[in-house]
Write a protein that holds these residues in place. Sequence first.
Motif, PDB file in Angstrom:
ATOM      1  N   SER A 260      11.029  29.862  26.328  1.00  9.12           N
ATOM      2  CA  SER A 260      10.506  31.059  26.990  1.00  9.12           C
ATOM      3  C   SER A 260      10.576  32.305  26.121  1.00  9.12           C
ATOM      4  N   THR A 261      11.275  32.227  25.002  1.00  8.19           N
ATOM      5  CA  THR A 261      11.446  33.387  24.120  1.00  8.19           C
ATOM      6  C   THR A 261      10.548  33.249  22.902  1.00  8.19           C
ATOM      7  N   ALA A 262       9.751  34.278  22.651  1.00 13.92           N
ATOM      8  CA  ALA A 262       8.865  34.292  21.483  1.00 13.92           C
ATOM      9  C   ALA A 262       9.149  35.530  20.649  1.00 13.92           C
ATOM     10  N   GLU A 263       9.372  35.303  19.355  1.00 12.05           N
ATOM     11  CA  GLU A 263       9.596  36.406  18.417  1.00 12.05           C
ATOM     12  C   GLU A 263       8.495  36.412  17.376  1.00 12.05           C
ATOM     13  N   ILE A 264       7.972  37.590  17.105  1.00 12.53           N
ATOM     14  CA  ILE A 264       6.898  37.768  16.125  1.00 12.53           C
ATOM     15  C   ILE A 264       7.441  38.523  14.924  1.00 12.53           C
ATOM     16  N   LEU A 265       7.061  38.057  13.741  1.00  9.11           N
ATOM     17  CA  LEU A 265       7.447  38.693  12.487  1.00  9.11           C
ATOM     18  C   LEU A 265       6.181  39.167  11.784  1.00  9.11           C
ATOM     19  N   VAL A 266       6.169  40.432  11.361  1.00  3.63           N
ATOM     20  CA  VAL A 266       5.046  41.004  10.607  1.00  3.63           C
ATOM     21  C   VAL A 266       5.633  41.648   9.358  1.00  3.63           C
ATOM     22  N   CYS A 267       5.139  41.268   8.183  1.00  2.00           N
ATOM     23  CA  CYS A 267       5.713  41.754   6.924  1.00  2.00           C
ATOM     24  C   CYS A 267       4.623  42.232   5.968  1.00  2.00           C
ATOM     25  N   GLY A 268       5.006  43.204   5.134  1.00  6.31           N
ATOM     26  CA  GLY A 268       4.138  43.645   4.051  1.00  6.31           C
ATOM     27  C   GLY A 268       3.011  44.547   4.522  1.00  6.31           C
ATOM     28  N   GLY A 269       2.084  44.809   3.606  1.00 11.92           N
ATOM     29  CA  GLY A 269       0.984  45.724   3.870  1.00 11.92           C
ATOM     30  C   GLY A 269       1.078  46.944   2.981  1.00 11.92           C
ATOM     31  N   THR A 270       0.230  47.912   3.263  1.00 12.88           N
ATOM     32  CA  THR A 270       0.216  49.122   2.446  1.00 12.88           C
ATOM     33  C   THR A 270      -0.221  50.299   3.301  1.00 12.88           C
TER      34      THR A 270
ATOM     35  N   PRO B  93       2.165  51.134  -4.600  1.00 12.13           N
ATOM     36  CA  PRO B  93       3.127  50.063  -4.270  1.00 12.13           C
ATOM     37  C   PRO B  93       2.933  49.530  -2.851  1.00 12.13           C
ATOM     38  N   ALA B  94       3.032  48.220  -2.726  1.00  9.67           N
ATOM     39  CA  ALA B  94       2.991  47.585  -1.415  1.00  9.67           C
ATOM     40  C   ALA B  94       4.293  47.852  -0.665  1.00  9.67           C
ATOM     41  N   HIS B  95       4.232  47.746   0.651  1.00  9.35           N
ATOM     42  CA  HIS B  95       5.412  47.971   1.475  1.00  9.35           C
ATOM     43  C   HIS B  95       6.350  46.761   1.429  1.00  9.35           C
ATOM     44  N   LYS B  96       7.653  47.058   1.519  1.00  8.51           N
ATOM     45  CA  LYS B  96       8.666  46.016   1.658  1.00  8.51           C
ATOM     46  C   LYS B  96       8.974  45.716   3.115  1.00  8.51           C
ATOM     47  N   SER B  97       8.527  46.550   4.013  1.00  8.98           N
ATOM     48  CA  SER B  97       9.029  46.504   5.380  1.00  8.98           C
ATOM     49  C   SER B  97       8.509  45.321   6.179  1.00  8.98           C
ATOM     50  N   CYS B  98       9.369  44.839   7.067  1.00 11.53           N
ATOM     51  CA  CYS B  98       9.034  43.814   8.058  1.00 11.53           C
ATOM     52  C   CYS B  98       9.448  44.317   9.428  1.00 11.53           C
ATOM     53  N   GLY B  99       8.647  43.979  10.422  1.00 12.14           N
ATOM     54  CA  GLY B  99       9.027  44.234  11.803  1.00 12.14           C
ATOM     55  C   GLY B  99       9.196  42.907  12.531  1.00 12.14           C
ATOM     56  N   ARG B 100      10.244  42.812  13.323  1.00 15.60           N
ATOM     57  CA  ARG B 100      10.514  41.603  14.109  1.00 15.60           C
ATOM     58  C   ARG B 100      10.738  42.033  15.562  1.00 15.60           C
ATOM     59  N   MET B 101      10.049  41.380  16.475  1.00 17.76           N
ATOM     60  CA  MET B 101      10.129  41.793  17.873  1.00 17.76           C
ATOM     61  C   MET B 101      10.133  40.576  18.789  1.00 17.76           C
TER      62      MET B 101
ATOM     63  N   GLU C  46      13.801  44.895   5.402  1.00 17.46           N
ATOM     64  CA  GLU C  46      13.102  45.079   4.125  1.00 17.46           C
ATOM     65  C   GLU C  46      13.166  43.815   3.290  1.00 17.46           C
ATOM     66  N   MET C  47      12.009  43.415   2.782  1.00 18.34           N
ATOM     67  CA  MET C  47      11.947  42.304   1.837  1.00 18.34           C
ATOM     68  C   MET C  47      12.479  42.753   0.476  1.00 18.34           C
ATOM     69  N   PRO C  48      12.868  41.806  -0.367  1.00 24.19           N
ATOM     70  CA  PRO C  48      13.301  42.180  -1.719  1.00 24.19           C
ATOM     71  C   PRO C  48      12.189  42.813  -2.544  1.00 24.19           C
ATOM     72  N   PHE C  49      10.924  42.458  -2.249  1.00 22.57           N
ATOM     73  CA  PHE C  49       9.783  42.989  -2.998  1.00 22.57           C
ATOM     74  C   PHE C  49       8.739  43.507  -2.011  1.00 22.57           C
ATOM     75  N   GLY C  50       8.049  44.581  -2.416  1.00 25.91           N
ATOM     76  CA  GLY C  50       6.855  44.951  -1.681  1.00 25.91           C
ATOM     77  C   GLY C  50       5.790  43.876  -1.902  1.00 25.91           C
ATOM     78  N   ARG C  51       4.964  43.625  -0.876  1.00 24.43           N
ATOM     79  CA  ARG C  51       3.993  42.540  -1.008  1.00 24.43           C
ATOM     80  C   ARG C  51       2.784  42.809  -0.124  1.00 24.43           C
ATOM     81  N   VAL C  52       1.607  42.673  -0.729  1.00 26.66           N
ATOM     82  CA  VAL C  52       0.355  42.574   0.018  1.00 26.66           C
ATOM     83  C   VAL C  52      -0.254  41.206  -0.289  1.00 26.66           C
TER      84      VAL C  52
END
Length: 538
Positions: free
Chosen positions: A264-274, A287-295, A308-314
């Motif tokens: 019944s529990t769903a978690e979404i992860l969104v990472c990277g972008g600019t 530079p690409a973003h390092k950030s991730c959101g988890r909800m 935050e990821m170790p590297f920015g990534r797109v």
Amino acid sequence: MDTRHLLLLLLLASLTPHTCADLPGTWELIVRDAGICSMHTAVTRFNTVVLLDRTAIGPSSLPFPGPCTPSAGHDCTAHSAVLDLSTNRIRPLRILTNTWCSSGQFLPDGTLLQTGGDGDGLRKIRSFKPCPPNKQCDWTELTDVKLGDGRWYATNQVLPDGSVIIIGGRDARSLEFYPPKTGYPRSLPFLIEVEDRQTDNLYPYVHLLPDGHLFIFANNKSILYDYESDSVICQYPPLDGGPRNYPSAGSSAMLALDFRTNFSTAEILVCGGTDYGVFFRQDLEYPAHKSCGRMVVTDPDPCWEMEEMPFGRVMGDMVVLPTGDVLIINGAGSGSQGFGLGANPVLHPVLYRPDQPSGLRFMVLNPTSIPRMYHSTANLLPDGRVLVAGSNPHYFYKFGEGVKFPTELRIEAFSPEYLLPEKATVRPVVVEAPERVGYGEGFEVVVEVGLPVVERMEVNLASAPFATHSFLQGQRLLRLETAPAEEVDGGGKAVEGGGRYRIWCIAPPSAAVAPPGYYMAFVVNQGVPGVATWIQIV
């Protein structure tokens, strides 16, 4: 040693420089020249891989299978192929209409539905019914049905009833279904609301939640959508860190659905972008973003947890592994999606471990030597490896020493640490499993293991998604309820000197949790998955 000191030591260890040889994971080149660059990739239940580019790319090096008359729309070379994983051989396929930046999803019977594209492919629907490697299956361009709206950069998701919802696309802020439903296409106002001057709403991230509703993310916003009543149930908080969808090039995955929460529990992860505007300015070095959101999107009061990821990534791809960890792979450290708009390739994959404490979830892995930029893909294979293909940041195929990031025809496989040879003694080998299981049914899986089993083994079901443009459409992993393994007679046949064990499992409870179709069933022992067997859930 108290917990704080232990966490500090672990953090310091993660920051200590390592040589590439010290980092987890290994790479192998499995195809030196596939003939085409795979912009779209999908793994079939026959352990073959469908590779698909676009037709208006110029001639490939694969001959077109069968008769062909050259025309303005066709160059009489193949732009799709199937890879046999048992031999690593390529067989060209017939694709006629332009599949540029299209979408796809597997139907319950294992047929790959493929929709949209550009030009003569804009409203086209195609199907590929896979077959064993020694057969000659091929694409079928459907003539009795077409899309209601042209779909270029759309997203597909199979639904609990086995139909497919097709959402968005350039100049298509709407949704429709396959098979077609009366009253559709229908406008989806959310896609209009989140569109900016550089779009940032293409290839929306769509996840089917275990309650049967859809989580839809575009730009930096998301909604819970009831497709049956065509209504928005709720709007989620915006995700900080700029736009995340095409062309701003983040990625997304739904974490494993688990029987321990009754699915019944769903978690979404969104990472990277600019940032907004990088695509417009064609700023390759931004530079690409390092950030991730988890909800936890099923919470009554959901909010994004930032990491935050170790590297920015797109242009990264997020592959959910059989263990429930997420592999973040491919992409660039700066720029955006688009032809020639990315730079500074990120060669190191990263492992995201959802069950670890915040701040310790990311692990840097062994790098590849091949940049995987725009139009690259990554897919989980039944043996636990990850297939990596594609990369063509040019309008046509472009090769040569002076070409920056030339068109990439090589195909690699990345082996996570769980495939190390020294782990072979705990790697389960499936010797018996059902081919077909109904919802909520109990079933048995029999495995052999080299060393005695000391903890409860997992049986996890992984879907076969359609990978393109940094999003694996239809990806999900289900952690099933299992009983402790029971040792039985007859061991030593599949694994020399090994024991044989019976595992009692319970299938997913509903089609909202697991849409009907074929899944890779992985048995995981002490974090080590065996080779999956395909099970159809009906």
